[in-house]
Design an enzyme around this catalytic site. Structure first.
Site, short mmCIF file in Angstrom:
data_model
loop_
_atom_site.label_atom_id
_atom_site.label_comp_id
_atom_site.label_asym_id
_atom_site.label_seq_id
_atom_site.Cartn_x
_atom_site.Cartn_y
_atom_site.Cartn_z
N GLY A 81 -18.06 42.35 7.57
CA GLY A 81 -17.72 40.49 8.20
C GLY A 81 -16.85 40.47 9.37
O GLY A 81 -17.27 39.50 9.94
N GLU A 110 -23.08 46.80 4.57
CA GLU A 110 -22.43 46.06 3.01
C GLU A 110 -23.60 46.98 2.07
O GLU A 110 -23.43 47.43 1.19
CB GLU A 110 -22.65 44.78 3.40
N ALA A 146 -14.73 44.03 6.89
CA ALA A 146 -14.11 43.31 6.06
C ALA A 146 -13.23 45.04 5.21
O ALA A 146 -13.19 45.71 5.29
CB ALA A 146 -14.26 42.82 4.35
N GLU A 197 -20.00 39.26 11.05
CA GLU A 197 -20.28 38.29 10.60
C GLU A 197 -19.45 37.00 11.22
O GLU A 197 -19.30 35.79 11.59
CB GLU A 197 -20.36 37.97 9.03
N1 T1G Z 1 -11.91 49.58 4.87
C1 T1G Z 1 -11.41 49.56 5.31
N2 T1G Z 1 -10.90 51.32 5.48
C2 T1G Z 1 -11.70 51.06 6.70
C3 T1G Z 1 -12.72 50.26 6.86
C4 T1G Z 1 -13.53 49.43 6.39
N3 T1G Z 1 -13.92 48.61 5.96
N4 T1G Z 1 -14.04 51.43 7.74
C5 T1G Z 1 -13.14 52.01 7.37
N5 T1G Z 1 -12.08 52.44 7.40
C6 T1G Z 1 -11.65 53.88 7.64
C7 T1G Z 1 -11.77 55.06 6.97
O1 T1G Z 1 -11.57 55.16 5.50
C8 T1G Z 1 -10.52 55.58 7.66
O2 T1G Z 1 -9.00 56.30 6.86
C9 T1G Z 1 -10.48 55.22 9.28
O3 T1G Z 1 -10.97 53.90 8.82
C10 T1G Z 1 -11.13 55.77 10.19
O4 T1G Z 1 -12.56 55.69 9.13
C11 T1G Z 1 -18.04 39.98 4.29
C12 T1G Z 1 -17.08 42.25 2.91
C13 T1G Z 1 -16.60 51.62 11.77
C14 T1G Z 1 -17.76 52.80 11.66
O5 T1G Z 1 -19.12 49.39 5.93
O6 T1G Z 1 -18.87 52.73 9.14
O7 T1G Z 1 -17.49 43.62 5.84
O8 T1G Z 1 -9.65 58.61 6.35
O9 T1G Z 1 -13.06 58.09 9.65
O10 T1G Z 1 -16.55 57.83 11.81
O11 T1G Z 1 -20.18 40.97 4.25
O12 T1G Z 1 -15.61 53.92 9.12
O13 T1G Z 1 -8.96 57.60 8.51
O14 T1G Z 1 -7.43 57.47 6.42
O15 T1G Z 1 -15.07 56.03 9.25
O16 T1G Z 1 -14.79 56.82 13.48
C15 T1G Z 1 -18.08 46.72 6.09
C16 T1G Z 1 -17.43 50.74 7.25
C17 T1G Z 1 -17.30 46.16 5.12
C18 T1G Z 1 -17.69 49.70 7.85
C19 T1G Z 1 -15.87 53.85 11.71
N6 T1G Z 1 -18.64 47.10 7.23
N7 T1G Z 1 -17.03 51.89 8.06
O17 T1G Z 1 -16.37 55.35 11.62
O18 T1G Z 1 -14.12 55.95 11.22
S1 T1G Z 1 -18.09 45.08 3.35
C20 T1G Z 1 -18.59 48.72 6.34
C21 T1G Z 1 -17.71 52.83 8.39
C22 T1G Z 1 -18.05 43.96 4.33
C23 T1G Z 1 -18.75 41.40 3.95
C24 T1G Z 1 -18.09 42.35 3.84
C25 T1G Z 1 -17.05 53.45 9.82
C26 T1G Z 1 -17.13 52.98 11.19
P1 T1G Z 1 -8.47 57.55 7.60
P2 T1G Z 1 -13.83 56.89 9.99
P3 T1G Z 1 -15.56 56.15 12.37
#
Ligand code: T1G
Length: 696
Positions: free
Chosen positions: A102, A125, A63, A105
């Site tokens: 998400g 998460e 998400a 999911e």
């Molecule tokens: N939402 C918004 N921005 C995100 C994002 C996200 N989920 N993930 C990454 N970004 C942005 C990050 O801030 C950066 O921005 C750019 O993308 C590159 O990220 C319903 C509700 C995917 C493994 O926790 O683990 O889903 O600095 O530098 O090293 O149950 O990003 O370029 O402006 O980290 O190649 C669950 C979190 C959300 C994944 C990539 N998902 N992201 O790593 O690049 S909760 C996560 C990561 C959810 C559901 C619930 C990593 C990556 P900028 P990066 P990377």
């Protein structure tokens, strides 16, 4: 701007492709587009099957966290998955990159999943103080069994495509073109008229557990134990238990409510702050966008001690050949043997395969001939913390290593600008301050010298991320950011001993706050002699610690330090001998002892640290308050669910902190506790550190 969701046909299969760079975060527009595309596929009789795929480097990575602090907008992720659930035609997810949260999911809501080799899947998460909120806790155990699902959800760690296929999470790993393979897979399902069994309706992998619910508690116990004050793990375990005895439709509603409660809670907001602060910290406002980092094909480390060996492992772990240079063959052998031992230990723990160990050790070459590193692209010095030794080493490096290579010192507090001028190329030199053990701790302070040029800085930031570190760019001062604040805490901790507290009172206050160890437990672990040597070099004194050192009590390594350690145990035990020494020292110094509450101890430690953080920001040694948060979370165990030192200060409120610091200054007759001007200004303006950088 291409559409966030594209719909096209391949024969009788609808291919729905999402496209929201950089990681296809599931934002409002994407969810809306997906529901519309799924409705279109459902209502078109010529469409017999659906593939959901993603453009760019990864399938949906979760998400969109940037939307979390706003009210939810329909359709939600659950609505998207319900649109898939209602589909009477096969829906195949085509996975690549990192389908996470998400995103995974959504894939769990599909009937089938195919993945490209190298895909890594997870439900992270928990790392954001959350739990899966769109069916993950109900669908994943039904697909792969409770033990594997619990591990993924409670650790947030990713699994490989092979592990996903072997566990039943992925139906096939496809090595040709991913989307074409997914379309072919969908066509086969249609042709074979395969039954469409939704994950939510499968119960085969839970039958044993339902028959023996006590097994669930056994599986959950280690995760519950590690939760230590965190809300998300407990909620996630509760949700997983619903798969045993709550109808899935009801459980999905409860899961959503539990997720929303966590999302709106203080712990998750703090952990989401750290998530973004960590990424911000690697950005340098005045670094030109077009700067070309040096391509580090070969690295070198000077010094095969604990730090040098650990740093070499970081490069080997990232597949970068690294040469370790020592002055003598014995020291070199000792260092490389320790590296091999570390790798073998990690293989024994199941952290890596025997082949991995061999490959990584094969990437580390040792030599006593510095001439061998003439052609390396980056050299990191990790020798004795003595300015004379640094001068000698960098003089040699300057005359040996090719122009354009980046030279780094791992010093933890010496003047990087002074070291830079031991060479004729100060523009190529900076500090890369690793934290011990270097192959484990993720924080890397990148110390930008006055002459460090953009290319050297960009190279260090890039390589830091490549070797799995969390880089934070800091300025030059004694101890940079992390150790400068640590020194304040250590001084206050000693002061508290003289005023009436015992080591276990001080450590107990900070472990209750959420640190894994308190100041004295950490000192015993690291060794009292290290900071003793530094104090003697600076003519400084720490009354209690110095006496312990003079008695040869260096901590765990001597079985005695601030605490007693029984043979073979690392559990600190209060020592009456140390208590007597503390009481006698208070008397000798004429400091009356009194009872100190846990709250006072906590404030007396944290508030001066916050004050030092304010000074660091005033001096421009750190770019942002969030950088200080990242440093203390990743380098010193500050609990992430409190958001870091400066974020925590904003939650407490700067006016209160200002007033308490004024009282401490009066109590101790110590002007250094006077609130820093920046802290006073923000308090007066009713602002927090988090408001800096927007309109200062
Ligand atoms: N939402 C918004 N921005 C995100 C994002 C996200 N989920 N993930 C990454 N970004 C942005 C990050 O801030 C950066 O921005 C750019 O993308 C590159 O990220 C319903 C509700 C995917 C493994 O926790 O683990 O889903 O600095 O530098 O090293 O149950 O990003 O370029 O402006 O980290 O190649 C669950 C979190 C959300 C994944 C990539 N998902 N992201 O790593 O690049 S909760 C996560 C990561 C959810 C559901 C619930 C990593 C990556 P900028 P990066 P990377």
């Amino acid at each position: 701007m291409p559409d966030v969701v594209e719909f096209r046909r391949e024969g009788a299969i609808a291919v729905i492709t999402v496209n929201h760079p950089p990681v296809n975060a599931l934002n409002n527009a994407m969810r809306k587009g997906l529901v519309e595309a799924l409705d279109r596929a459902r209502n078109d009789n010529d469409i017999k099957g659906v593939v959901i795929a993603a453009a760019g480097r990864t399938f949906i990575a979760g998400a969109d966290i940037t939307e979390f602090n706003q009210p939810p907008v329909s359709p939600t992720t659950i609505d998207v998955i319900e649109a898939i659930d209602a589909m009477p035609k096969p829906v195949v997810a085509a996975l690549h990159g990192t389908p996470l949260g998400g995103g995974l999911e959504v894939a769990l809501g599909c009937h089938f999943r195919v993945a490209a080799p190298g895909t890594r899947l997870g439900l992270p998460e928990i790392k954001l103080g959350l739990m899966p909120g769109a069916g993950g806790t109900q669908r994943l155990p039904r697909l792969i069994g409770m033990d594997k699902a619990m591990a993924m959800i409670l650790t947030g760690e990713q699994i490989t495509a092979d592990q996903a296929r072997d566990s039943g999470l992925v139906d096939q790993i496809v090595s040709d073109d991913l989307v074409s393979s997914a379309v072919a897979f969908a066509n086969r399902v249609v042709a074979e008229n395969r039954p469409l069994i939704r994950a939510r309706d499968r119960d085969d992998k839970l039958a044993d557990l339902r028959a023996n619910p006590a097994k669930f508690d056994e599986l959950a116990a280690p995760y519950a134990k590690r939760a230590r004050g965190l809300h998300a793990p407990a909620k996630a375990l509760e949700a997983l238990r619903w798969t045993l005895d709550v109808p899935v439709a009801e459980a999905l509603i409860r899961e959503r409510d539990a997720f929303i409660e966590l999302k709106n809670g203080a712990q998750s907001k703090a952990q989401r702050h750290i998530f973004f602060a960590e990424r911000e910290a690697a950005k340098v406002s005045d670094l030109p966008k077009d700067v070309k980092p040096v391509d580090v094909k070969r690295a070198a480390v000077i010094g095969a001690g604990t730090m040098g060996g650990g740093i070499a492992m970081c490069f080997a772990n990232a597949g970068i050949p690294v040469t370790v240079v020592e002055t003598g063959a014995d020291a070199l052998k000792r260092g490389l043997d320790l590296v091999a031992k570390n790798y073998q230990a990690s293989a024994k723990r199941g952290g890596m395969s025997a082949e991995d160990v061999e490959t990584r050790i094969g990437l580390i070459h040792g030599t006593i001939d510095i001439g061998e590193i003439a052609d390396t692209d980056m050299v990191i010095e990790a020798v004795f913390e003595d300015i004379g030794v640094k001068r000698e080493v960098f003089g040699k490096l300057d005359s040996t290593v090719k122009p354009g290579a980046v030279l780094a010192t791992n010093t933890s507090y010496l003047d990087v600008n002074e070291i830079a001028h031991f060479t004729k190329r100060p523009q190529s030199l900076l500090g890369m301050h690793f934290f011990s053990p270097a192959n484990v701790m993720r924080l890397l302070e990148i110390v930008r010298g006055a002459d460090t040029d953009p290319q050297a800085l960009a190279t260090a930031i890039g390589i830091a991320r490549k070797i799995g570190k969390v880089p934070v760019v800091v300025g030059v001062c004694h101890g940079f950011v992390g150790n400068r604040i640590l020194r304040v805490r250590s001084t206050e901790a000693e002061r508290l001993l003289l005023e009436g507290a015992l080591p276990q009172d001080v450590d107990g206050a900070l472990t209750a706050f959420g640190f894994p160890l308190g100041p004295f437990g950490v000192t015993d672990l690291a060794g009292l002699d290290i900071s003793w040597r530094m104090r003697k070099a600076q003519g400084a004194r720490a009354e209690i610690a110095d006496q312990l050192c003079e008695m040869g009590r260096f901590g765990q390594k001597t079985g005695k330090g601030f605490y007693l350690y029984e043979a073979g145990s690392r559990t600190p035990k209060p020592d009456p001998e140390v208590e007597a020494l503390i009481v006698a020292t208070s008397q000798r110094l004429g400091i009356p002892r009194r009872a100190l509450s846990r709250d006072e101890i906590t404030e007396r430690l944290l508030f001066p640290m916050i004050n030092e953080g304010a000074r660091i920001l005033e001096e421009g040694i750190a770019q942002r308050a969030g950088d200080i948060d990242v440093i203390w979370v990743y380098g010193y165990g500050f609990p992430a669910w409190r958001g870091g030192l400066m974020y925590y200060a904003d939650q407490v409120g700067l006016p209160y902190i200002r007033d308490r610091l004024t009282e401490f200054a009066k109590q101790a007759g110590d002007p250094k506790h006077e609130p820093a001007p920046l802290l006073k200004r923000l308090a007066a303006e009713g602002r927090g550190f988090g408001s800096l950088g927007k309109d200062n």
